[in-house]
Design an enzyme around this catalytic site. Sequence first.
Site, PDB file in Angstrom:
ATOM      1  NE  ARG A  15       0.767   9.440   2.906  1.00  0.00           N
ATOM      2  CZ  ARG A  15       1.023   8.947   3.846  1.00  0.00           C
ATOM      3  NH1 ARG A  15       2.248   7.613   4.101  1.00  0.00           N
ATOM      4  NH2 ARG A  15      -0.229   7.847   4.287  1.00  0.00           N
ATOM      5  CE  LYS A  22      -5.578   5.953  -0.157  1.00  0.00           C
ATOM      6  NZ  LYS A  22      -4.225   5.987   0.953  1.00  0.00           N
ATOM      7  CD  GLN A  71     -15.355  11.268   7.270  1.00  0.00           C
ATOM      8  OE1 GLN A  71     -14.434  10.338   6.367  1.00  0.00           O
ATOM      9  NE2 GLN A  71     -14.431  11.124   8.342  1.00  0.00           N
ATOM     10  CG  ASN A 167      -5.466  -1.804  13.996  1.00  0.00           C
ATOM     11  OD1 ASN A 167      -5.866  -2.573  13.605  1.00  0.00           O
ATOM     12  ND2 ASN A 167      -5.975  -0.378  14.090  1.00  0.00           N
ATOM     13  CG  ASN A 357      -2.889 -19.064 -44.665  1.00  0.00           C
ATOM     14  OD1 ASN A 357      -2.445 -18.235 -44.354  1.00  0.00           O
ATOM     15  ND2 ASN A 357      -2.199 -20.597 -45.256  1.00  0.00           N
ATOM     16  CG  ASN A 366     -10.127  -1.038 -39.271  1.00  0.00           C
ATOM     17  OD1 ASN A 366      -9.394  -0.955 -39.790  1.00  0.00           O
ATOM     18  ND2 ASN A 366     -10.914  -1.279 -37.962  1.00  0.00           N
ATOM     19  CE1 TYR A 367     -11.895   6.311 -38.231  1.00  0.00           C
ATOM     20  CE2 TYR A 367      -9.314   5.870 -38.336  1.00  0.00           C
ATOM     21  CZ  TYR A 367     -10.781   6.692 -37.012  1.00  0.00           C
ATOM     22  OH  TYR A 367     -11.430   7.859 -37.052  1.00  0.00           O
TER      23      TYR A 367
HETATM   24  C1  UD1 Z   1      -5.110   2.832  10.472  1.00  0.00           C
HETATM   25  C2  UD1 Z   1      -5.551   2.947  11.590  1.00  0.00           C
HETATM   26  C3  UD1 Z   1      -4.148   1.760  12.674  1.00  0.00           C
HETATM   27  C4  UD1 Z   1      -3.449   0.714  11.769  1.00  0.00           C
HETATM   28  C5  UD1 Z   1      -3.724   0.954   9.964  1.00  0.00           C
HETATM   29  C6  UD1 Z   1      -3.053  -0.013   8.734  1.00  0.00           C
HETATM   30  C7  UD1 Z   1      -7.219   3.993  12.566  1.00  0.00           C
HETATM   31  C8  UD1 Z   1      -6.594   5.212  13.665  1.00  0.00           C
HETATM   32  N1  UD1 Z   1      -5.339   4.609  12.393  1.00  0.00           N
HETATM   33  O1  UD1 Z   1      -3.841   4.195   9.959  1.00  0.00           O
HETATM   34  O2  UD1 Z   1      -3.855   1.854  13.885  1.00  0.00           O
HETATM   35  O3  UD1 Z   1      -2.814   0.769  11.572  1.00  0.00           O
HETATM   36  O4  UD1 Z   1      -4.642   1.991   9.847  1.00  0.00           O
HETATM   37  O5  UD1 Z   1      -2.798   0.536   7.645  1.00  0.00           O
HETATM   38  O6  UD1 Z   1      -8.026   4.078  11.867  1.00  0.00           O
HETATM   39  N2  UD1 Z   1     -10.656   7.462   6.078  1.00  0.00           N
HETATM   40  C9  UD1 Z   1     -11.695   7.961   5.977  1.00  0.00           C
HETATM   41  N3  UD1 Z   1     -12.216   8.946   6.439  1.00  0.00           N
HETATM   42  C10 UD1 Z   1     -11.194  10.056   7.183  1.00  0.00           C
HETATM   43  C11 UD1 Z   1      -9.792   9.620   8.046  1.00  0.00           C
HETATM   44  C12 UD1 Z   1      -9.139   8.035   7.151  1.00  0.00           C
HETATM   45  O7  UD1 Z   1     -12.631   7.736   5.602  1.00  0.00           O
HETATM   46  O8  UD1 Z   1     -11.382  10.439   7.372  1.00  0.00           O
HETATM   47  C13 UD1 Z   1     -10.039   5.754   5.247  1.00  0.00           C
HETATM   48  C14 UD1 Z   1      -8.963   6.644   4.107  1.00  0.00           C
HETATM   49  O9  UD1 Z   1      -9.244   6.764   3.041  1.00  0.00           O
HETATM   50  C15 UD1 Z   1      -8.209   4.559   4.082  1.00  0.00           C
HETATM   51  C16 UD1 Z   1      -8.932   4.290   5.736  1.00  0.00           C
HETATM   52  O10 UD1 Z   1     -10.198   5.132   6.137  1.00  0.00           O
HETATM   53  O11 UD1 Z   1      -8.775   4.155   3.229  1.00  0.00           O
HETATM   54  C17 UD1 Z   1      -7.442   4.779   6.610  1.00  0.00           C
HETATM   55  O12 UD1 Z   1      -6.991   6.102   6.809  1.00  0.00           O
HETATM   56  P1  UD1 Z   1      -5.110   6.231   6.906  1.00  0.00           P
HETATM   57  O13 UD1 Z   1      -5.376   7.658   7.264  1.00  0.00           O
HETATM   58  O14 UD1 Z   1      -4.819   5.553   6.207  1.00  0.00           O
HETATM   59  O15 UD1 Z   1      -4.988   5.122   8.108  1.00  0.00           O
HETATM   60  P2  UD1 Z   1      -3.563   4.741   9.017  1.00  0.00           P
HETATM   61  O16 UD1 Z   1      -3.277   6.208   9.358  1.00  0.00           O
HETATM   62  O17 UD1 Z   1      -2.976   4.422   7.370  1.00  0.00           O
END
Ligand code: UD1
Length: 447
Positions: A15, A22, A71, A167, A357, A366-367
């Site tokens: 996004r 990002k 990952q 959360n 001054n 300079n260039y």
């Molecule tokens: C997550 C939480 C949600 C919380 C919210 C707060 C989970 C399942 N959900 O959702 O409860 O309210 O954050 O912002 O944890 N990432 C990886 N590998 C992956 C997937 C994600 O490294 O396979 C990283 C992303 O780069 C990011 C972070 O994990 O930095 C969070 O992932 P994102 O998909 O944004 O989670 P949310 O849907 O926001």
Amino acid sequence: MEFTAIILAAGKGTRMKSSLPKPLHRVGGHPMLGWSIDAARAAGATRTVAVLAPDSRDIQQWLDDTAIAIQQEQLGTGSAVAVAREVIGRDDGIAIVMFADTPLVTANSISALVRQVADGAAIAVAAFEPDDPTGYGRIVQGQDGTIEGIVEEREASEAQKRINLCNGGIMAAKTPLLFDLLDRVTNDNAKGEYYLTDIVALASADGHRVAHNLIDETEILGVNDRVDLAAAEATLQSRLRTTAMQQGVTMAAPDTVFIAADSVIEPDVIIEPHVVIGSGCHIGEGSIIRSFSHLEGTRLGACCIIGPYARLRPGTDAGDGVKIGNFVEIKKTKLGDGAKANHLTYLGDATVGAEANIGAGTITCNYDGFGKYETLIGDGAFIGSNTALVAPVTIGARAIIGAGSTITRNVGPDSIAVERAHTSEREGAAAKFRETRQSKTKAKPRS
Ligand code: UD1
Ligand code: CA
């Protein structure tokens, strides 16, 4: 307190609509991932592990002391944390999971979660109560307030969707338990992902205590697109300005001032409206930065007066009481105490002595299209207006350069150098010129 921080940064970040990953997008001049790492270290993390996607060369090059776990497939936050295990190995301590897209989390909030686990909780979750909980995982509590689980938006029942306790994404846990629980997490859900949040219900069912710590919504703001990025920037700027003012900086219109997070502004500095203080600046006590000035990588001593409309580029290094006025651009230049360049000047790759001054319209050339060359101006030298100093060139101490000169060779100390064609004057010639023009055209001169 010692702990390991696992920072998740393997998400696709689609996004953002960007070729830049990002986690490297900047807030306050500092990459978001850097904010997470700094906050973790400030809270006492002895080890930081970043979980990255396989195609993350840019991020890997940017990281220094942070361990990296790759990952292979983005199968969810649970799977992301699980891959950190190979880097962490055996560890009986505490781990905290953070996201690289929540740059405003403070060290205090991290410490609070770690402390809850150190005090006996199996897991401690950062919770918040947003105005609109849509999209966040909801924290489900039993009647006695015990945390029983976290339900993601997609799986939440209508009743659960009405829960306002959400959360924040970061959570601390006992490290061995964290990985044991993750082994039991499945991807049997609407998204087909391994949710980190599922460990909460597993722990609770096993009789472990799950704690939560309520933190401010602004801290947990997740950056998913450029609109969120701007919102994070606004919050951070407001924090930075408040801190600067609390430390003795005056700002008449703080909302119009931009400050990079790594810049240092000493007490009794006055910053007028509409000023940008970019990365790597140090502004000495009692200096005044007038409106519409733009500074980057600049060091100023005490009591300097800058602007309005000054542009100070990286490598500007001014002593005390230096005056730099309107439409002056300075790059990679040292200015001694009390030096002045008050109007319409470019100084690049130069050294300007104390009390020198620099007259209006002075340019260091300079260039030459290939190389950059230095200009040395001695203490107390006086450079007349509209002088071109063709580098490399040295102007001795206390020398005077006549206005309009183009100086191509060195000038000794205490010398006067003028390079100027002589003026020829023909008396009455102007009147005569007008007369002949008028008789030919019969036209009146335009006033
Ligand atoms: C997550 C939480 C949600 C919380 C919210 C707060 C989970 C399942 N959900 O959702 O409860 O309210 O954050 O912002 O944890 N990432 C990886 N590998 C992956 C997937 C994600 O490294 O396979 C990283 C992303 O780069 C990011 C972070 O994990 O930095 C969070 O992932 P994102 O998909 O944004 O989670 P949310 O849907 O926001
Ligand atoms: Ca998110």
